[in-house]
Design a protein around this motif. Structure first.
Motif, PDB file in Angstrom:
ATOM      1  N   VAL A 462       0.877  -1.176   0.000  1.00  0.00           N
ATOM      2  CA  VAL A 462       0.000   0.000   0.000  1.00  0.00           C
ATOM      3  C   VAL A 462       0.909   1.218   0.000  1.00  0.00           C
ATOM      4  CG1 VAL A 462      -1.838   1.254   1.186  1.00  0.00           C
ATOM      5  CG2 VAL A 462      -1.739  -1.252   1.321  1.00  0.00           C
ATOM      6  N   ILE A 463       0.805   2.074  -1.044  1.00  0.00           N
ATOM      7  CA  ILE A 463       1.688   3.240  -1.153  1.00  0.00           C
ATOM      8  C   ILE A 463       0.875   4.475  -1.496  1.00  0.00           C
ATOM      9  CG2 ILE A 463       3.738   1.912  -1.784  1.00  0.00           C
ATOM     10  CD1 ILE A 463       3.187   2.506  -4.690  1.00  0.00           C
ATOM     11  N   GLY A 486      -6.191   8.546   0.210  1.00  0.00           N
ATOM     12  CA  GLY A 486      -5.599   8.694  -1.119  1.00  0.00           C
ATOM     13  C   GLY A 486      -4.526   7.689  -1.454  1.00  0.00           C
ATOM     14  N   ARG A 487      -4.395   6.630  -0.672  1.00  0.00           N
ATOM     15  CA  ARG A 487      -3.377   5.627  -0.958  1.00  0.00           C
ATOM     16  C   ARG A 487      -3.840   4.649  -2.040  1.00  0.00           C
ATOM     17  NH1 ARG A 487      -0.377   3.864   4.666  1.00  0.00           N
ATOM     18  NH2 ARG A 487       0.290   5.966   5.287  1.00  0.00           N
ATOM     19  N   HIS A 488      -2.872   3.886  -2.557  1.00  0.00           N
ATOM     20  CA  HIS A 488      -3.144   2.908  -3.611  1.00  0.00           C
ATOM     21  C   HIS A 488      -2.770   1.509  -3.110  1.00  0.00           C
ATOM     22  CE1 HIS A 488      -3.503   6.211  -6.584  1.00  0.00           C
ATOM     23  NE2 HIS A 488      -2.555   6.771  -5.839  1.00  0.00           N
ATOM     24  N   SER A 491      -2.503  -5.586  -5.623  1.00  0.00           N
ATOM     25  CA  SER A 491      -2.600  -7.032  -5.379  1.00  0.00           C
ATOM     26  C   SER A 491      -2.389  -7.760  -6.697  1.00  0.00           C
ATOM     27  CB  SER A 491      -3.973  -7.410  -4.811  1.00  0.00           C
ATOM     28  OG  SER A 491      -4.240  -6.672  -3.627  1.00  0.00           O
ATOM     29  N   VAL A 492      -1.917  -8.996  -6.590  1.00  0.00           N
ATOM     30  CA  VAL A 492      -1.628  -9.753  -7.805  1.00  0.00           C
ATOM     31  C   VAL A 492      -2.459 -11.025  -7.872  1.00  0.00           C
ATOM     32  CG1 VAL A 492       0.277 -11.045  -6.762  1.00  0.00           C
ATOM     33  CG2 VAL A 492       0.217 -10.728  -9.248  1.00  0.00           C
ATOM     34  N   GLY A 493      -2.870 -11.401  -9.107  1.00  0.00           N
ATOM     35  CA  GLY A 493      -3.523 -12.690  -9.347  1.00  0.00           C
ATOM     36  C   GLY A 493      -5.023 -12.679  -9.164  1.00  0.00           C
ATOM     37  N   SER A 516       3.730  -9.448   2.000  1.00  0.00           N
ATOM     38  CA  SER A 516       2.518  -9.744   1.215  1.00  0.00           C
ATOM     39  C   SER A 516       1.610 -10.692   2.000  1.00  0.00           C
ATOM     40  CB  SER A 516       2.903 -10.360  -0.127  1.00  0.00           C
ATOM     41  OG  SER A 516       3.680 -11.532   0.049  1.00  0.00           O
ATOM     42  N   VAL A 517       0.305 -10.526   1.801  1.00  0.00           N
ATOM     43  CA  VAL A 517      -0.690 -11.325   2.521  1.00  0.00           C
ATOM     44  C   VAL A 517      -1.804 -11.730   1.564  1.00  0.00           C
ATOM     45  CG1 VAL A 517      -0.262 -10.250   4.766  1.00  0.00           C
ATOM     46  CG2 VAL A 517      -1.961  -9.254   3.213  1.00  0.00           C
TER      47      VAL A 517
END
Length: 620
Positions: A462-463, A486-488, A491-493, A516-517
């Protein structure tokens, strides 16, 4: 091996004197041969009974194959309740190699395979691609990377054809679709499929253009006698609105097919056929021998009782047919002569030989016309001498009407094959692959919308600023969703099971994403992973069928009776935003919905829509 019990053997012996059954062990191939023989005699119920008894002793793999064959037998039983009864005008056997050239379609429009659109070897039923020179849209069948034939389309835009695209999911199956043909008015698409709701082999289907969706609707099996347990394909309605035509290998050897010519029927009346013998007779589509069986009413009175007048009318038919044949033959010769100046070498020699051969046939046709015309004139003279007054115009109209029936002996004219396809066509853009991958360069998902249902992902970080491709470290596909302040969140997959996402978690961590979780979503909304795991084995999507009455108010008693005969699922009437509709369901699978929708449409209920009925998470 499948153990066929003595009961099954005895039952089979009862139902067939021609099929040799013995009380012994039979493998799956032998079983299929036996039941295929029954189904090709339209004895679907007997085949279904054998499948039912044998399936109890089959192992899991055999059971799957038996279930598939059982469905075809069940489909045959269901569709025998909704049969059309078209009037057969003609049927003629042709070689499988060039049968398509005998359809009354544009000359020089069949392009032999392999070609630019279809790289097949021509060993199956598909021998050519239909592409008229003036076409603005193309529909054709071609093999995909796995060798399965699907239907593609392309449209002409300015100076180039658009990239080939598959039709919608209802018309793209795991088996073959062949010979797509659009009706003259552009509102119907006919094709043959092995993978849709059918009774074995290729069945014929029709899909109607949906103006609201701007797409083709759910395809409907055309039912008996168009479809059969054999291979049926290449259906068209002729541009003059008189005939329907299709090809089939029923009743013929493997190297040939019959072309059936039927009177066009815009409002077919469907009825049940009770016995296999009646169904087989219906599907034989023998041309009517007696014109009075084709036209009811007072057609005999209109022609008069005088036998000489009837003979005169028949001669009018023959003269017209011969004139049409000579005109068509002459036109074909002229095209060949014009083409002769455009070719060279061996092709020119071959074409010149064909022209000479055809020119030798023309005098025979002209002589036949002369003889028929003289006979006609002789009858006319006899009428004058005996004082019989005839109305040639009225008789001509009546003769033309009768020419649609079997008395006409429908004329098949062979068309010329067209030149090789050479068109400028855009290459298809590669589809984005949403499979979890580790690539040399990471990729962001093209669409951040998660699919419906239960989905797991691996959350990376989260950035506060948008991530760059370098930060992905080769992961694909990476999704972005908004976080707090306002963060981004990245996630993958897209994983459908906890076991699957867990097996890939360490791969992600080894790339440097140590924090990662696993996260989970239900219909796009975050859900606790523990809850997701508890739902995983029980949740699935439900579907329903919505029917819109043609009059906007209610279905008829007959339509309601048909629905109840097809399915015993819940059936209710609703009123939403002033629109009346009926809902059937819910159903557990798309396959079940597709099967019932096809049966409903075969019964004449056409205004149907398949839709989601939500998710089910109730434990069994």
């Amino acid at each position: 091996m499948i153990s066929i019990s003595a009961i099954v053997s005895a039952k089979s012996a009862e139902t067939s004197d021609t099929l040799a059954f013995r009380p012994e062990r039979m493998n799956l191939r032998q079983l299929q041969s036996v039941t295929d023989s029954l189904m090709r005699e339209y004895r679907f119920e007997e085949a279904f009974d054998i499948f039912t008894e044998v399936s109890a002793g089959a192992d899991s793999l055999e059971s799957i194959a038996i279930d598939e064959m059982m469905v075809q037998a069940q489909n045959g039983m269901n569709m025998s309740g909704f049969c059309s009864t078209p009037v057969a005008v003609a049927k003629k056997r042709f070689s499988i190699k060039d049968f398509h050239l005998f359809y009354p379609l544009q000359d020089y429009s069949w392009r032999a395979v392999p070609n630019q659109l279809d790289n097949s070897d021509g060993k199956g039923f598909v021998k050519a691609t239909y592409w008229p020179d003036d076409a603005e849209s193309l529909y054709w069948s071609a093999s995909d990377s796995e060798g399965i034939r699907n239907v593609y389309r392309s449209s002409f835009r300015d100076t180039v054809w658009t990239a080939p695209e598959l039709l919608n999911e209802q018309m793209t199956t795991s088996s073959d679709e062949i010979y797509p043909m659009v009706s003259p008015d552009g509102k119907q698409l006919f094709f043959a499929s092995k993978g849709l709701y059918g009774m074995g082999g290729y069945d014929l289907y029709v899909s109607n253009w949906d103006e609201n969706l701007n797409d083709w609707g759910i395809p409907v099996n055309m039912g008996f006698p168009y479809s059969s347990p054999f291979d049926d394909f290449l259906f068209i309605n002729t541009s003059d609105g008189k005939y329907s035509m299709f090809a089939s290998n029923r009743e013929c050897s493997a190297d040939s097919v019959y072309i059936y010519v039927l009177e066009y029927d815009s409002m077919p009346v469907r009825k049940a056929v009770d016995t296999p013998e009646e169904l087989k007779a219906l599907c034989s589509l023998e041309p009517e021998k007696n014109p009075s069986q084709i036209y009811s009413g007072n057609s005999g009175d209109e022609l008069g009782e005088n036998e000489e007048i009837r003979q005169y009318s028949k001669m009018l038919v023959n003269v017209r047919m011969l004139r049409d044949s000579i005109y068509s033959f002459s036109q074909s010769l002229d095209r060949l002569r014009n083409r002769l100046s455009e070719v060279s070498g061996d092709e020119k020699s071959s074409l010149a030989a064909e022209i000479i051969s055809r020119e030798s046939q023309l005098p025979k046709l002209q002589d036949s016309l002369l003889r028929e015309t003289r006979s006609l004139q002789k009858l006319e003279l006899g009428f004058l001498q005996s004082g019989v007054v005839i109305d040639p115009e009225k008789l001509q109209k009546e003769a033309e009407r009768e020419a649609v029936g079997s008395i006409s002996g429908f004329t098949f004219t062979k068309k010329n094959p067209g030149k090789r396809i050479t068109i400028d066509m855009l290459s298809p853009e590669p589809e984005f692959d949403y499979t979890f991958q580790i690539l040399p360069e990471g990729r962001f998902a093209q669409d951040n919308t998660l699919p419906e249902g239960l989905v797991y992902q691996i959350q990376l970080f989260v950035i506060s600023k948008e991530a760059t491709v370098n930060q992905l470290k080769g992961l694909s596909p990476v999704f972005e969703r908004p976080g707090t302040n306002g963060r981004h969140i990245y996630s993958v997959g897209v994983f459908r099971s906890y076991k699957d996402v867990l097996s890939n978690l360490n791969k992600v961590k080894r790339l440097g994403f140590k924090n990662s979780v696993i996260v989970s979503f239900l219909d796009g909304k975050p859900v606790n992973v523990t809850k997701a795991r508890s739902l995983e084995k029980t949740i699935h999507e439900l579907f329903q069928i919505r029917i819109f009455p043609p009059n906007g108010n209610s279905l008829s008693e007959q339509e309601i009776t048909n629905i109840k005969a097809i399915t015993d699922s819940d059936f209710s009437r609703t009123l939403e935003d002033g629109i009346v509709s009926y809902i059937i369901g819910p159903f557990d699978s798309r396959e079940e919905v597709s099967s019932i929708s096809s049966s409903l449409k075969a019964s004449g209920i056409t205004n149907i829509r398949t839709e989601s009925a939500g998710m089910s998470s109730v434990k069994e």
